[in-house]
Design a protein around this motif. Structure first.
Motif, PDB file in Angstrom:
ATOM      1  N   CYS A 169      16.721 -56.673 136.606  1.00  0.00           N
ATOM      2  CA  CYS A 169      15.858 -57.697 137.218  1.00  0.00           C
ATOM      3  C   CYS A 169      16.503 -58.358 138.414  1.00  0.00           C
ATOM      4  CB  CYS A 169      15.523 -58.791 136.218  1.00  0.00           C
ATOM      5  SG  CYS A 169      14.727 -58.164 134.761  1.00  0.00           S
ATOM      6  N   CYS A 170      17.844 -58.436 138.409  1.00  0.00           N
ATOM      7  CA  CYS A 170      18.542 -59.198 139.434  1.00  0.00           C
ATOM      8  C   CYS A 170      18.973 -58.262 140.560  1.00  0.00           C
ATOM      9  CB  CYS A 170      19.757 -59.882 138.817  1.00  0.00           C
ATOM     10  SG  CYS A 170      20.834 -60.640 140.033  1.00  0.00           S
ATOM     11  N   PRO A 171      18.378 -58.409 141.743  1.00  0.00           N
ATOM     12  CA  PRO A 171      18.685 -57.471 142.818  1.00  0.00           C
ATOM     13  C   PRO A 171      20.124 -57.571 143.328  1.00  0.00           C
ATOM     14  CG  PRO A 171      17.203 -59.197 143.608  1.00  0.00           C
ATOM     15  CD  PRO A 171      17.353 -59.390 142.138  1.00  0.00           C
ATOM     16  N   ALA A 172      20.747 -58.743 143.209  1.00  0.00           N
ATOM     17  CA  ALA A 172      22.134 -58.861 143.654  1.00  0.00           C
ATOM     18  C   ALA A 172      23.042 -58.053 142.721  1.00  0.00           C
ATOM     19  CB  ALA A 172      22.565 -60.324 143.685  1.00  0.00           C
ATOM     20  N   TRP A 173      22.737 -58.074 141.445  1.00  0.00           N
ATOM     21  CA  TRP A 173      23.492 -57.274 140.480  1.00  0.00           C
ATOM     22  C   TRP A 173      23.269 -55.788 140.736  1.00  0.00           C
ATOM     23  CZ3 TRP A 173      26.774 -55.130 137.551  1.00  0.00           C
ATOM     24  CH2 TRP A 173      26.422 -54.171 136.597  1.00  0.00           C
ATOM     25  N   VAL A 174      22.022 -55.393 140.958  1.00  0.00           N
ATOM     26  CA  VAL A 174      21.736 -53.973 141.198  1.00  0.00           C
ATOM     27  C   VAL A 174      22.505 -53.512 142.439  1.00  0.00           C
ATOM     28  CG1 VAL A 174      19.944 -52.314 141.830  1.00  0.00           C
ATOM     29  CG2 VAL A 174      19.510 -53.984 140.030  1.00  0.00           C
ATOM     30  N   MET A 209      10.323 -67.432 145.501  1.00  0.00           N
ATOM     31  CA  MET A 209      11.459 -67.048 144.665  1.00  0.00           C
ATOM     32  C   MET A 209      12.580 -68.081 144.751  1.00  0.00           C
ATOM     33  SD  MET A 209      11.126 -63.989 143.190  1.00  0.00           S
ATOM     34  CE  MET A 209       9.413 -63.493 142.936  1.00  0.00           C
ATOM     35  N   PRO A 210      13.387 -68.180 143.682  1.00  0.00           N
ATOM     36  CA  PRO A 210      14.544 -69.072 143.730  1.00  0.00           C
ATOM     37  C   PRO A 210      15.741 -68.407 144.400  1.00  0.00           C
ATOM     38  CG  PRO A 210      14.414 -68.020 141.599  1.00  0.00           C
ATOM     39  CD  PRO A 210      13.223 -67.533 142.367  1.00  0.00           C
ATOM     40  N   CYS A 211      15.502 -67.258 145.024  1.00  0.00           N
ATOM     41  CA  CYS A 211      16.575 -66.296 145.262  1.00  0.00           C
ATOM     42  C   CYS A 211      16.573 -65.793 146.693  1.00  0.00           C
ATOM     43  CB  CYS A 211      16.303 -65.135 144.307  1.00  0.00           C
ATOM     44  SG  CYS A 211      17.382 -63.743 144.453  1.00  0.00           S
ATOM     45  N   THR A 212      17.761 -65.531 147.238  1.00  0.00           N
ATOM     46  CA  THR A 212      17.838 -64.924 148.573  1.00  0.00           C
ATOM     47  C   THR A 212      17.949 -63.403 148.483  1.00  0.00           C
ATOM     48  OG1 THR A 212      20.209 -65.349 148.515  1.00  0.00           O
ATOM     49  CG2 THR A 212      18.852 -66.918 149.711  1.00  0.00           C
ATOM     50  N   ALA A 213      18.528 -62.899 147.396  1.00  0.00           N
ATOM     51  CA  ALA A 213      18.670 -61.448 147.243  1.00  0.00           C
ATOM     52  C   ALA A 213      17.301 -60.774 147.144  1.00  0.00           C
ATOM     53  CB  ALA A 213      19.511 -61.124 146.012  1.00  0.00           C
ATOM     54  N   GLY A 262      28.498 -57.987 161.047  1.00  0.00           N
ATOM     55  CA  GLY A 262      27.393 -58.765 160.510  1.00  0.00           C
ATOM     56  C   GLY A 262      27.363 -58.653 158.989  1.00  0.00           C
ATOM     57  N   LEU A 263      26.772 -59.641 158.335  1.00  0.00           N
ATOM     58  CA  LEU A 263      26.706 -59.612 156.865  1.00  0.00           C
ATOM     59  C   LEU A 263      25.970 -58.371 156.347  1.00  0.00           C
ATOM     60  CD1 LEU A 263      26.063 -63.323 155.804  1.00  0.00           C
ATOM     61  CD2 LEU A 263      27.949 -61.851 155.060  1.00  0.00           C
ATOM     62  N   ALA A 264      25.038 -57.855 157.152  1.00  0.00           N
ATOM     63  CA  ALA A 264      24.276 -56.684 156.702  1.00  0.00           C
ATOM     64  C   ALA A 264      25.136 -55.425 156.714  1.00  0.00           C
ATOM     65  CB  ALA A 264      23.061 -56.477 157.596  1.00  0.00           C
ATOM     66  N   ASP A 265      26.256 -55.466 157.428  1.00  0.00           N
ATOM     67  CA  ASP A 265      27.082 -54.268 157.562  1.00  0.00           C
ATOM     68  C   ASP A 265      28.289 -54.265 156.626  1.00  0.00           C
ATOM     69  OD1 ASP A 265      25.403 -53.308 159.505  1.00  0.00           O
ATOM     70  OD2 ASP A 265      26.499 -54.281 161.131  1.00  0.00           O
ATOM     71  N   VAL A 266      28.369 -55.272 155.774  1.00  0.00           N
ATOM     72  CA  VAL A 266      29.483 -55.308 154.828  1.00  0.00           C
ATOM     73  C   VAL A 266      28.943 -55.387 153.403  1.00  0.00           C
ATOM     74  CG1 VAL A 266      31.113 -56.286 156.482  1.00  0.00           C
ATOM     75  CG2 VAL A 266      29.746 -57.802 155.044  1.00  0.00           C
ATOM     76  N   GLU A 267      29.828 -55.689 152.454  1.00  0.00           N
ATOM     77  CA  GLU A 267      29.478 -55.551 151.044  1.00  0.00           C
ATOM     78  C   GLU A 267      28.661 -56.698 150.468  1.00  0.00           C
ATOM     79  OE1 GLU A 267      32.408 -56.296 152.527  1.00  0.00           O
ATOM     80  OE2 GLU A 267      34.016 -56.374 151.037  1.00  0.00           O
ATOM     81  N   CYS A 268      28.200 -57.626 151.298  1.00  0.00           N
ATOM     82  CA  CYS A 268      27.397 -58.771 150.827  1.00  0.00           C
ATOM     83  C   CYS A 268      26.212 -58.278 149.994  1.00  0.00           C
ATOM     84  CB  CYS A 268      26.895 -59.570 152.024  1.00  0.00           C
ATOM     85  SG  CYS A 268      25.683 -60.829 151.586  1.00  0.00           S
ATOM     86  N   VAL A 269      26.033 -58.859 148.795  1.00  0.00           N
ATOM     87  CA  VAL A 269      24.941 -58.439 147.921  1.00  0.00           C
ATOM     88  C   VAL A 269      23.728 -59.359 148.062  1.00  0.00           C
ATOM     89  CG1 VAL A 269      26.459 -57.309 146.256  1.00  0.00           C
ATOM     90  CG2 VAL A 269      25.853 -59.715 145.935  1.00  0.00           C
TER      91      VAL A 269
END
Lengths: 173, 693
Positions: B308-313, B362-366, B186-193
């Motif tokens: 600020c950007c959770p995908a970056w964090v 939010m404009p964001c999925t992360a 699943g996407l939750a179990d891999v490196e997807c940000v």
């Protein structure tokens, strides 16, 4: 097959020895991602299949995503992610072999080895029987390759004989 | 001007420009539309979907995306043959497609659907041979439905080429080919940000932002709940597009009105928290520099990266454990808002804390992933209960049959609806940096102005580097968007090859304006939304976060910026995270059934530990076990990441963790444990006499 194999010949196949060989293989190829296919080929020679944790380890050491390694490992029919038997039978079912009744041979082999529907590997992990699209030896049809050795102009009986011989050798050991 | 000759396109003579890499690009520049699934100007050319075929005299039918224009070519984009080929290609795609269109989240915006309509396909002659496979809804951010995939590979390429992650790839071949994460996990179990750019690029609904519209309605329908909304800056310049308005229309007032009509009790602004972020982050920036100066370590202070950007964090937590100390500890504006809302509002409203619901738009999925992190929970309650994307809000407005364009604009509620222009520009790449500069420049003794602007940090370049001189100080700035660019920069910083004072990172190209939760983003809409944010800043009375008097009151009540209370509520800790979930590898021979369980030694072979020499450790331990004939008594295994990467290589000996482990330490620990065990085993022998022979 790649020309130079990195791992040395089998001494024993304890998990730790096998892993050492994986490390040797990676080092020998300079941990370059461009060498992924030969690396996987050699690893599969050690394990007889490609275990998931080993693939993740390979991805880490080559610095590429595990999804890429998985993609390559599933693209080539040579690679397998399920453990295979000690002896691997590749029966050709290309056009030439198919019209000379390769499927009768397949039935005979599966029956002799007691393989149930949907299974390719015997319970005792001794044999795996697979069909391949074309071995490129149509002049010998029907043809199969067992442990790298080519057997041509087969009948269901001669094919089963090849298996019987291996079984007898295994018994003797 | 240099010309590259001309060619004939649909009977018209066209000049070949320098920028025309392919016939497709030339045609589009000339205003001739050619359908494609797999061509994107920002990605590599793939040539898989076979829809962009054109007829070139002397060459026959070719894919226009992968054919370079040459002088003298005679190109036709519409012929009977091409139309027929496109029809068959789309018909075949439809045959193996889950065509439950009315219940599909992408219905009406699906490219497969619109193409099928425009080609006039009313009947699919082929039978579906694909078996349905399960939907992957493991991720908080994205839902993956392989039954709707057309195998264009856009997601694979955006994830690896633009984001540098590579969480998705092609698997299998021939008619069995599919796109999925490693090992079908699943996407939750891999490196997807969770950045969701795969979903933004997906032409169908194979990848879509996870919808939480139903949960939102459940909260709104509950009479005991007080539901408050916060709206991110980038939402107000994009939502209008869904309702047919021009890109970049500023619709803050209508959004507020719509949210009230939907039943929200209060509508606030994430910008208020963005102003707060500016105050906290600038304070952190200077206090880190002071601490460095006082430490007497010499050298230059290390760069501060934005958070600020959770995908970056998430990306940094997975790939750059050594960079984490350089990432600002400030929570993102969304989480600062949630934290303060939950702290302050229940008392103000006179309600039980459990009855306050914070919903972010939010404009964001992360952000969905971020809000679900345990670090942002208190007493088992999330600081932000629910995150809706711009697209989800659009659906709610559609669902309530509101005429968005005709709504009477309404104003945001106080106190958390009060903002300055510095916060509004957060939504565009470079905005955080500029907002911080509007405060930092003053702090450094620069000229005071009511409306300072720093256009040097604006622009669409993937990596923007600049130096800014303020009152004798030089600030080295980097603004980067796209995680692949960010990763290259992070590597350069860690290797000492690049030196900065402040680095802003946004995962999505252009920043939050083109987040994956936004309406479909084109290059032109990205530009228009960015400009609109700067216009919105210009139209406000205040442009500096420090001028937000309402916010300053709150900060004083907290005890000032950087105070203990501010730290408790507004800061967080970045933790190392493993990239992929899976079993370790055991290297012991099959354990004997009898006897005590073997001593377990786990060696981390995650990327960070691997690079720090974990393989040699593993090697040495395995050899030692064999030489000492401890097989069966000691079980050595390789495991993937203890999530303590900064102190790697890490190993565990019988449950005890050893950091910065050298082979000598590992062997010592092993022997000590074994000695203790042999004593224990001896005791057991005394205590329980053998029963029978």
């Amino acid at each position: 097959m790649s020309k130079a194999s990195c791992a040395h010949a089998h001494q024993d196949d304890t998990p730790s020895r096998t892993f050492e060989k994986v490390c040797q293989i990676l080092d020998c190829h300079g941990r370059r991602s461009a060498r992924l296919i030969p690396i996987l080929q050699e690893i599969q020679r050690e394990y007889r299949y490609l275990p998931e944790p080993v693939l993740t380890y390979v991805a880490t050491s080559l610095g590429i995503p595990p999804a890429r390694v998985y993609g390559v490992a599933t693209f080539y029919s040579f690679f397998t992610l399920k453990p295979k038997g000690k002896h691997v039978v590749h029966l050709c079912d290309g056009t030439a072999c198919h019209v000379s009744h390769s499927l009768h041979i397949l039935d005979a082999l599966r029956k002799r080895l007691g393989l149930p529907e949907g299974k390719e590997t015997t319970e005792d992990m001794l044999f795996t029987v697979e069909t391949v699209a074309c071995l490129g030896a149509c002049g010998l049809s029907p043809v199969m390759v067992v442990d790298g050795k080519v057997h041509g102009s087969l009948t269901p009986e001669t094919a089963v004989e090849v298996i019987e011989k291996i079984l007898a050798e295994e018994e003797a050991q | 001007m240099r010309t590259n000759g001309t060619l004939t396109l649909n009977g018209r003579t066209c000049t070949i420009e320098e920028e025309d890499q392919s016939l497709l690009e030339l045609a589009r520049r000339e205003g001739v539309e050619i359908p494609t699934f797999c061509y994107h100007s920002e990605l590599s050319v793939y040539g898989a979907c076979r829809l962009c075929m054109v007829d070139v005299e002397g060459m026959g039918v070719v894919t226009s995306c992968s054919t370079a224009p040459r002088p003298g070519m005679v190109v036709r984009t519409q012929t009977g043959e091409i139309r027929q080929m496109r029809r068959v290609a789309v018909e075949l795609l439809l045959a193996s497609h889950d065509t439950a269109c009315p219940t599909c989240p992408k219905s009406a915006s699906c490219q497969l659907q619109s193409l099928s309509q425009s080609l006039g396909i009313e009947n699919v002659r082929f039978r579906n041979l694909r078996e349905k496979v399960p939907v992957d809804d493991s991720s908080h951010a994205i839902v993956r439905n392989p039954n709707r995939c057309v195998l264009c590979g856009d997601c694979v390429r955006i994830c690896s080429e633009v984001q540098g992650i590579g969480a998705l790839d092609f698997v299998g071949r021939g008619r069995d080919v599919a796109i999925m994460p490693a090992f079908g996990k699943g996407l939750a179990d891999v490196e997807c940000v969770g950045c969701g750019q795969c979903a933004a690029f997906c032409p169908t609904a194979a990848l879509v932002p996870r919808s939480e519209v139903e949960q939102a309605h459940a909260f709104l329908d509950d009479p005991d709940k007080v539901v408050v909304a916060q709206i991110a800056p980038a939402v107000r310049v994009a939502l209008g597009e869904h309702f047919g308005m021009e890109s970049g229309s500023i619709v803050t007032g209508q959004i507020v009105a719509a949210l009230r009509a939907l039943g929200f009790d209060k509508v606030y602004d994430t910008c208020w928290a963005a102003d707060l972020t500016v105050m906290e982050e600038t304070h952190e920036f200077f206090s880190r520099r002071r601490a460095h100066a006082e430490s007497g370590n010499g050298g230059e202070p290390r760069a501060l990266f934005t958070s600020c950007c959770p995908a970056w964090v998430r990306c940094a937590e997975q790939y750059y454990p050594d960079l984490l100390p350089q990432i600002s500890t400030c929570r993102s504006p969304q989480q600062m808002f949630g934290s303060l809302a939950k702290e302050i509002l229940p008392q103000q409203f006179g309600i039980d804390p459990g009855d306050l619901v914070v919903v972010s738009i939010m404009p964001c999925t992360a952000k969905k992933m971020e809000a679900s992190l345990p670090a942002f929970e208190r007493d088992g309650r999330r600081d932000v209960d629910l995150v809706l994307t711009t697209g989800e809000l659009a659906k709610m407005i559609d669902g309530a049959h509101l005429r968005f364009r005709d709504l009477e604009p309404s104003s945001l509620d106080l106190p958390f609806g009060f903002k300055t222009g510095a916060a509004v520009i957060f939504g565009a790449s470079g905005g955080v940096t500029e907002a911080v500069l509007r405060l930092a420049a003053e702090e450094l003794g620069g000229e005071r102005s009511d409306a300072p602007q720093f256009p040097v940090v604006r622009g669409s370049k993937g990596l923007l580097e600049t130096e800014l001189k303020v009152a004798g100080n030089t600030l080295r700035l980097a603004v980067v968007h796209g995680l692949k660019n960010a990763q290259e920069l992070a590597t350069a910083v860690l290797e000492g090859k690049a030196k900065y004072d402040l680095v802003e990172v946004m995962a999505c190209p252009g920043g939050c304006v083109s987040g994956a939760g936004q309406p479909p983003t084109e290059r032109s809409s990205r530009k228009a939304r960015t400009r609109a944010l700067h216009d919105a800043d210009s139209m406000l009375q205040l442009h500096k976060s420090q001028d937000n008097t309402v916010l300053m009151q709150t900060i004083r009540e907290l005890g000032g910026t950087g105070s203990e209370e501010a730290h408790r509520l507004l800061h967080t800790e970045h933790v190392h995270r493993r990239r992929i979930r899976g079993e370790g590898m055991s290297f012991s021979s099959i354990a004997e059934a009898s006897g005590p369980p073997p001593l377990k030694i786990s060696v981390c072979v995650g990327t960070s530990c691997y690079l720090k020499g974990a393989q040699d450790l593993l090697y040495g331990l395995i050899r030692h076990v064999r030489d000492r004939e401890l097989d069966g008594l000691v079980d050595v295994e390789a495991t993937f990441c203890f999530e303590q990467c900064d102190r790697g290589p890490t190993i565990s000996v019988g449950g005890k963790l050893l950091h910065r482990c050298k082979l000598k330490d590992a062997l010592e620990a092993l022997e000590t444990e074994m000695d203790e065990r042999s004593i224990d085993v001896g005791k057991e022998f005394v205590a329980t006499p053998p029963t029978g022979s």
